[in-house]
Design an enzyme around this catalytic site. Structure first.
Site, PDB file in Angstrom:
ATOM      1  N   ARG A  15       0.832  -1.142   0.106  1.00  0.00           N
ATOM      2  CA  ARG A  15       0.069   0.078   0.002  1.00  0.00           C
ATOM      3  C   ARG A  15       0.957   1.159  -0.046  1.00  0.00           C
ATOM      4  O   ARG A  15       1.440   1.439   1.012  1.00  0.00           O
ATOM      5  CB  ARG A  15      -1.064   0.161   1.191  1.00  0.00           C
ATOM      6  N   ASP A  39      -3.327   3.146  14.444  1.00  0.00           N
ATOM      7  CA  ASP A  39      -2.535   3.760  13.309  1.00  0.00           C
ATOM      8  C   ASP A  39      -3.126   5.282  13.289  1.00  0.00           C
ATOM      9  O   ASP A  39      -3.883   5.841  13.836  1.00  0.00           O
ATOM     10  CB  ASP A  39      -2.644   2.721  12.217  1.00  0.00           C
TER      11      ASP A  39
END
Length: 547
Positions: free
Chosen positions: A182, A462
């Site tokens: 990603r 996160d």
């Protein structure tokens, strides 16, 4: 001539650069990655696509201005025929047919080895939400992935008190999880690489450098390369990604459609354009993913000026809430109609050591979440911790004997615009308010210190989860008349008390990630929360402080 077929003999323009390209930072061993030909390849991406990227970002700002003025997102009238059409995406490669359990995490060598060895079907190596984009992290991550693709990656932990550190090595290739990468989203720059005087797109740097060094090796192994694409907001952004990937394939001499992608539906505008995004990438897309945490963040950001769309504290905003259930079920229906996988979302819980009852309760939440996903028709799910892989696999194995569930069409699902935007009911507790403050500060302090994935209160936080906390604080404080469930007014005095009292609560501050930067994080959160306009992403102002 393909960039990989001929070394460019352009003159040097300072250390690590070629004409028009400047690399402003150094990290040990970066020279084999940032060769003149690799830099020339990256420059080609920048020069061809930077104008289009800026146009797409401008379109985002225009759309947000419409929402700020009271407008609402909706399905597009100009693409109604496309949504009604009978078409399917290209066939899914064998390596991605079964994706029932995926693990995600940052790209440091130890994580890469553990994730590939974890027993998950796939590993999403994340340069975005779980990686703080210091130059050291980015280069070390690219180095680790290049070595992993070559099968040579090893890591030995530092020695402790004279005891040799543990050694980590990859399992044989056929026992490894399938690698997906990603890159960062379109909104992020890579300030350490400047092309013709301007910073490069973080998206193009991450994807371009990985593809340049690994695409042909992975193609030879019938492993893609495969990517996850984050934070798209429109069909046009998907078209831009498709153009980029077409360009990469041509430049590297790969067959058309060799690079495959999964798109995260993690913004509210994108949920109204899922058919359009699939169609724009139909020659290479293999699925959509319910990026639930970023999706909640995007909901708050989209409706930041809408007093009637204020959400309760984040612990109450679960996937069983009607607007999130509608999002999940519409994604499943849309994907399966088009022959694509519908991936479930992240379980943020991590195992709790030293408290059997609390650990059992956390695992029960994970089990219930995965059972909801597989029963709804999802083809796979995410976990943040290797210890959760057996539990998630057990749930999916029990309810999904086939590699996927594309036969589950969910034709009975009917989702309207209002279903997707109706907020959930709930409350704001003092504990919930203060937890948002703590999560923001602790995560931001760790991020500024180079750590993008942080365990806090037995949840893996996160950037996406921290963004929920941050945007909720801003919206609550800028919405008149909000009160806690005990009747106290939600105001800046409440925030000030929470910020003042927080350092005393962090008794382990010197041991926690980013402990030395807590005061800096408090100051930054205070300024962002007081600002008249909500900052689009926490990482934009914070990135200026990274080296």
């Amino acid at each position: 001539m393909s960039a990989v077929l001929a070394e460019q003999r352009e003159p040097r323009n300072g250390a690590g650069s070629v004409t028009g390209i400047e690399v402003t930072a150094t990290f040990p061993g970066q020279e084999p990655l940032l060769t003149p030909v690799a830099l020339d390849f990256l420059a080609g991406l920048h020069r061809r696509f930077e104008t289009s990227r800026k146009a797409r970002l401008a379109a985002r700002r225009e759309r947000q201005a419409f929402f700020d003025a009271g407008g609402l997102p909706d399905f597009r009238a100009d693409t109604a025929a496309l949504r009604a059409g009978d078409w399917r995406v290209a066939p899914i490669p064998a390596a991605l047919q079964g994706r029932r359990v995926e693990i995600t995490g940052p790209v440091d060598p130890k994580m890469v080895i553990n994730a590939l060895n974890s027993g998950a079907n796939c590993y999403m190596a994340d340069f975005e939400d779980s990686t703080a984009p210091t130059w050291a992290n980015l280069v070390a991550g690219q180095q680790a992935l290049r070595q992993a693709v070559a099968g040579t990656l090893e890591y030995t932990a530092p020695a402790v008190a004279g005891t040799p550190g543990k050694h980590y090595a990859l399992k044989p290739f056929e026992q490894q999880a399938v690698l997906l990468v990603r890159p960062r989203g379109w909104h992020l720059d890579e300030k350490h690489v400047r092309i013709d005087g301007a910073p490069m797109s973080g998206s193009l740097f991450d994807l371009g450098l990985f593809a340049f060094h690994n695409a042909r090796a992975l193609a030879a192994k019938d492993r893609g390369p495969y990517f996850y694409l984050p934070k798209l907001q429109s069909m046009e952004e998907a078209v831009l990604w498709n153009d980029v990937l077409d360009h990469v394939e041509r430049a590297l001499g790969l067959p058309a459609g060799q690079l495959k992608v999964t798109v995260l539906i993690e913004t509210l505008p994108a949920v109204f354009e899922m058919d359009e995004i699939l169609h724009a990438l139909r020659g290479r897309i293999v699925g959509l993913n319910c990026g639930r945490w970023d999706y909640v963040f995007s909901y708050i950001k989209t409706f930041r000026r809408h007093r009637d769309k204020v959400l309760p504290e984040r612990g109450q905003v679960t996937m069983t809430q009607p607007f999130l259930r509608a999002y999940s079920e519409l994604l499943i229906q849309t994907c399966h109609k088009r022959g694509a996988h519908a991936m479930g979302g992240m379980a943020a819980q991590i195992p709790i050591s030293g408290d059997a009852d609390a650990n059992a309760a956390a695992l029960a939440k994970v089990r219930a979440d995965k059972l909801r996903e597989v029963t709804a028709g999802h083809d796979g799910t995410w976990v943040a911790h290797p210890a959760l892989i057996p539990l998630a696999r057990e749930v999916f194995d029990e309810r999904m004997p086939t590699p996927h569930q594309q036969h589950v069409k969910r034709e009975e699902v009917v989702v309207t615009r209002d279903d997707l935007i109706k907020p959930s009911l709930g409350t704001i507790t003092r504990r919930g308010f203060e937890n948002n403050v703590e999560v923001c500060v602790r995560y931001l302090a760790a991020w500024l210190d180079g750590n993008g994935c942080v365990p806090i209160h037995w949840l893996m936080e996160d950037a996406a989860t921290a963004e929920i906390a941050r945007t909720q604080l801003w919206q609550w404080l800028h919405s008149d008349g909000l009160h806690l469930d005990d009747g106290s007014e939600v105001d800046f005095a409440l925030l000030e008390r929470a910020l003042i009292n927080l350092p005393a609560k962090l008794t382990d501050r010197l041991q926690m990630p980013g402990g030395s930067r807590v005061a800096e994080a408090i100051g930054l959160l205070d300024r962002l929360t007081h600002a008249d306009t909500l900052e689009d992403f926490l990482t934009l102002p914070a990135y200026k402080r990274l080296s």
